[in-house]
Every structure is written in structure tokens, then in C-alpha cells.
Design an enzyme around this catalytic site. Sequence first.
Site, PDB file in Angstrom:
ATOM      1  CG  ASP A   1      -2.964  -2.096  15.406  1.00  0.00           C
ATOM      2  OD1 ASP A   1      -1.778  -2.383  14.892  1.00  0.00           O
ATOM      3  OD2 ASP A   1      -4.205  -1.927  15.505  1.00  0.00           O
TER       4      ASP A   1
ATOM      5  CB  THR B   1      -1.018   0.098   1.038  1.00  0.00           C
ATOM      6  OG1 THR B   1       0.044  -0.398   2.424  1.00  0.00           O
ATOM      7  CG2 THR B   1      -1.979  -0.643   1.439  1.00  0.00           C
TER       8      THR B   1
END
Lengths: 564, 258
Positions: free
Chosen positions: A316, A178
Amino acid sequence: MRTHETMRRIGLAALLVGTASGAVSAQVPFERLREAAQTPAHWLTYSGSYLSQRYSGLDEVTPANIGDLQLQWVYQTPVVGPWQSTPLVVDGVMYLTQRPNDVVALDARTGRVFWIYRYPTPPDHRACCGSNNRGVAILGDRVFMATLDAHVVALDAATGAERWNVELADKALAYSFTLAPLVVKDQVIVGSAGGDRGIRGFIAALDAATGEETWRFHTIPGPGEPGHETWEACPPNPETYCDPEAWRHGGAAAWLTGSYDPELNLMYWGLGNPGPDFNRAQRPGDNLYSDSVVALDADTGELRWHFQFTPNDPYDYDAVQIPVLADFERNGVTLKAMLWANRNGFYYVLDRTTGRFLTGRPFVAVNWAEGLDDSGRPVETPQPPGAPTYPGVQGGTNWYSPSFSPRTGLFYVPAWEDYASVFDGQPQEYEPGRSFVGGRPRTAAPVPDAPTVPGLTRGPINTWTDAAGSGAVVALDALTGALQWKFEMTDITSSGILTTASDLLFTGTRSGYFQALDARTGDLLWRTSLGGQITNGPMTYEVDGRQYVAVIAGHSLSTFALRD
Amino acid sequence: MRRRGFGGRWVAGAAIWLAAATGAGRAQDHAEHDPADIAYGLDVYRAQCANCHAETGDGVAGVDLRGGQLRRAATDRDLIGVIRNGIPGTGMSAFDLDTADMAAIVAYLRNMTFEIDAVPLGDAARGRTIFEGRGACLDCHRVRDRGPRAGPDLTAIGAARPPSALRRSLLDPTGTMRPIDRPVELVTADGTRVTGRRLNEDTYTVQLIDEQARLRSFDKAGLRGFRVLTASPMPAYGDRLDAGELADLLAYLVSLKG
């Protein structure tokens, strides 16, 4: 003076028209990339230069004349979804990507399109979090794009014709790209995404001429390699699920573009979360090189040093922020520093020659750690079950680019404040290509059932309000992390930041404002509403002696310049 | 009327239900779902699901919905996906349920062995009488073409909010008022005082509906005063209505589907 300037512009415009074909087939040797900061008319890499400061030497637009900033042209994409690309501009030609994997070449003065390359993105790719692509890289007469199905393509910069197309990993295992590639010398370097779907991350270099892979660095060391021991063996009778093969699908994706120091010949890449994201118990150990920055030899990909921000991360807290490189003179000695506002809420200064931790302190409210020890390792204070953890799962900041201005000495961070999540790690067995996150954290809501800050997309109504979290541009003393000023915003932000040699700071908001601040004071100088969320960084360039500032908001790329 | 799930235990009369609602305690077997949602979910189940799956949950060969553990739906999000999208190649078709019905059917499917007492949802017709009379709800709220616009329009509230959320709103309006709905007080540059309900806000502007039901928008920088209040103007109904009346009122709100 004004008339004279206008005449000069007309003259240069005529010249450009006359040499348009020459401009389109521009050559960008490595030397131009290396000196990008000295040629601010062009925006040659994702972050503006190898130092990734998102600072431009252009100064035509100033705090005094910014009231004359005026829309010049708009390019609209037909593709719906958050548009996270940062354009390049080379000799008056803009190259940008649009979802899913189109490359568009257009005239940076008018917005008129020269060509569009449409990559046939297969519908069964498994890229996490939407069909994002953040841009291209350029070298010679070619532009390079990394794709959602883990390919890299080289295109002719003049025509968009494909020169080569290579597959680097298996999309069925959720490998994807990405990011905008990084070009160093004659190599194109990319890093894999997929850290929420059980990949084993890597950074790979390709020969720019042929596409042949020249080296690959696995971001999780294999058996026998240093660091593998940080994926500790499971105890004989674990109290909870423990995955003896955790390293094989442990994430550590490299989903944003690295930086490069030509003097040291080192590349720096930020790496993402370990997997599964939220259940640390099934992957005991520090889990290197997740949530770390790695310094790699730019020729061979060999690891020179690493620094881990969040060991054995259950939150995360990807460390994929852009490594910002800056030099400081101290007592007659040049400090080659790396500046880093991390998703985990701490700001760090590292020595980028050695990786040594120099200083660090929180830039937003943090309660998962009470501080950093002398080596930069967090002193953890895990919150009890059900209690909010600050910062929340999207972090104190995230992937959107910060900026450093060598003129002000300040480091500017797009920050999320007063924002927390309740984490609940759950055991999860790995399944190839599937979501692998190990729990479902809940963003702390101000009242039960109330909307909380949206992760990627938002509607036109701010239903969550600042009661669930708000945004800010935080200006830190780059060497100490001390707060110098703060520009508070009602809504959270996912916009990068651009600073210029006239001490302007440009940034956006999720509510669609494009705004300019005084980089020294944080005072608002100018704003306009573009009507769509800004989820990338603004950038600037010059054509015909005229400075442009471009920003993507919603589905439009809008470009501004001073009124003629 | 007694509503009954299948094969399970008796729990939760009115006292326990209200205690759960105020956070004083929860029945152990269904900690994640509210009795009111489960009860309403049974209605949705009977209307949408029982034709194939049967009231007992085992009407489709090889599929047993009882017990809350579903092969294709480990999480509630998965379950919503199965209901919304169906399962290609099987008899399970896609169901387009509103937000409230979806929340309720999930609550019910996770708790099919839970027996539901009569109390959570009462009689909607009686509830309407309370709504329009003693409850004085129409002093602030609007339903279709009746009532003012000071509070949120409730015409379709039964589609937007599950019963549990509606009940919490009745019992604790301030604690459950969504921040975007908070009342605002502002003073314009010429000294005019404006109050209203917030509709939207960003860094520079705020939008509201004022007490005369006019849509207003203000630049915050031009105001002499601007305050967002956190207390709801709505009274708490736990003190004003008994458990049966609350259940009736709730049933009426649940019936408001637009």
C-alpha cells in the site's frame, strides 16, 4: 518604525473595508495562477504554486521576531473528524472546505464568514477513509470543489451560488474525490479516489466555463494501450488465486492534487496503490501506472512519460505525494527536477522533462528493498512471513505535503520513523463498491496487544508512544537526498510543511503543537499548543501588508500574525 | 469443573495451557485464539447468546454457529460488527459488550468445536485471597477503594483486557507492559529526583503519577535527567504461584468489571 507600520496597516485596512465588495469578486485569470510564486500575499493553489513547493516569498515573520507571533482569529468547524483542508487566499478572501463538502468563504483578516456553500453529500457515498476534502481551486470568479460522490461543482466566488455540477463517475462503485482540483488554463482537473475499493483510477479535465469533460486519462491502461501488458495474464494453473480481470479494478487512484510546469506544459500526478492492496499474487506484473508518477500533456491529457516507484506493490505504498518541482543550475545547464519522498521510504530525484531517474536513497529505515538500481527500480528484499517490514503500511511518509526551499536547497519531509507492519496478503475476489484490500496488515506492536500508531485519528493520550513509531521533520539535500538535519518528535506526524523566505519552517504534530523551526538548522524557534491533531499543511498569506500563518488543528483553523 | 464446547476433540490440560502461554507451543486447532479467552467466551456465550442460539449453536433456524465459518463474518472484525450492530430485519439484535467480553465471544465462536479443560479460569474467590494476600498485588495496584495507585488501577481490568492478555501479564510483566505505562525517572532543574508511572507524553512534555499518587507534568527541556524504563516493577508470577493458583488469580481479575 513600528508606529509607522501600524499607521500604514490602519490605512490599508480602511482601504480594504472601502473596497470589500471589489475584493470578494476578485478575478483570478490563469496568468495569476502561473505567477503565484511571485505574488506570495495570496495562496492561489492547494500547494501554493504550480511548483508545489509550499514555499512562500513572505518574510515579515522571521527567526528574530517569531516570539511576537500571536493568535489573531479562530474559525471553528461544527463537523467532527480529521480536517485535511488547505485554504486558498485570494485578495484577502479565504476559501476553504470543511467536511463533508462545504465550502466556506471568509475574511482572511478577521475570520468572519462571507458565505457557506453546503453540498448535499449523499449518505451512501463509498469514499474510503472518512469524509475528507482537501480544498478548492479558483479561476476567474469561480471556485471549484470535487465531492465525495464523484461530482465536481463550480461556485460563484462572490456568493457561493452553484454555477454547474457534473457527475464524473459512479459513487456506487466507490468512486469519490477527496482532493483539491488543479486548474490549468481553462480546465479544471481532478483525480479519483477509491483505490482501496476496486476502482479503475482516472484523471479528468473539465471545461471551467461549462463543466463539460474535455479528456480523461485512465491510470490503468486498457487492452491495446501501452502498459496494459504489465497486468500480466494469469498462468494456466495458478498455485494461488489469480484474477484475470485485475486491471479492471486495479486501483491506481489519483487522490491528491498534481503539479504543473508551464514551460513544458506538462502536468504531474502521483498515483496510488494497485488493488487489492496487499495481495500481489492475484495481479501479476508491474501493474502500471499504480505507485507511479505520470506526466500528462496539460491540454490533451496524453501521457508523455511515467516513472514507477513500487512495481507490483504489496504494501500500500501509494505514490500520491505531491510532485515537487524545482530547477537547479548545474555546469551552466538548468536541471528541471522533480523531488519526491515516497511512501515506500525512498527519496527520488527525477528529470521532469523526460522522467529519467537521477538519484534515490532511503530517508527512513527500509527493509523491503535493499536499494534502487540504475533505472530507479527497487531491488526487492521481501521479508519472511510474520517479520516486520519497514516502513509500515502508512509509509515513511504519506499524503501530507513536503516542502522545498530554494533558499536553503533543502527538501523537508514529514517522516515516520521506527515504524513497521507485518503484511499478510490474502486472496480476495472483487465485489463492486466494497473494500478491496486483500489482507489485513498488522502494525508491529512493541508488546503484544499494545496500542499501535493510529491511522487517521488519535485521542488526547499517546497510548502507543514512540515505542510503536515516532515522527520527524527530515531535511534532505534536495539533489542528493543526503540528510542535513532531523527534528525528532515523540509522536508520529501527519502535518504538512511550509517554508518561507525568512528561512522559517512551520509544521504541526498529531499531539496538537504548531511549531516553527529554523529551516537551515532544524532548531526549534517557537511553538504553541492548539489542542487538536494537525492533519494538513500550514499556509501563509498577507493582508494589508501583514503576514498571517494559518493552520488547522482539530476542529479549528487558527491564524497567527506578529503582535501589533 | 470441566467446561466443554460442542462436538469436538479433547485437548489442552494445564501443562499444554501453560506451555502455550509461554510460547512453547500451541494446540493446532485454535492457533489464533487463546484457551483462556475461549473458556471465558463460553461463559459470555451462555449468558448472552444461548437463549436464542442454544448451547449447541444451532438454535436459530438456518443459522449454525459451529465450525467457526460464519456467512456474514469472514473476519473477526466483521463478526464484532455483527454482534455490536445486530442484523437489521432479523432476530439478531445489537449487543453492547465490553472489550474483554467481545474478544472472548469471538474467540469462542471461532472455536465452538474445541473442548475446554477446567484449568484456564479457576475460582475467583480463591483468586481474590491470593490477590490480597500472598500475591501482594495490593502493594502496587488498586481495586475500588483499596490499594495504592502506583500501578494501573485494576477495578475494571476484566472489562478492558481479555483473559489471555491478563494471563500474559501475570507470567511476563515486562514483556507485556504497555509502553505508556512504563516507569519514568527524572531529575528536575533543582536536582529533585522524581519517579512515577507515565500517563502521557509528547515531544515537549511528559505527564506521570508519582509515588505519592500526585499527578505531575514536566517540560522535558527543563529537566536535568529523563529516563523511560523498560523493565516492569511487577514480579513474574509463573515462579511464585502454581498453575491452579494462577488460574484462580486470573479468574478474579476477569471478574473485575468495575
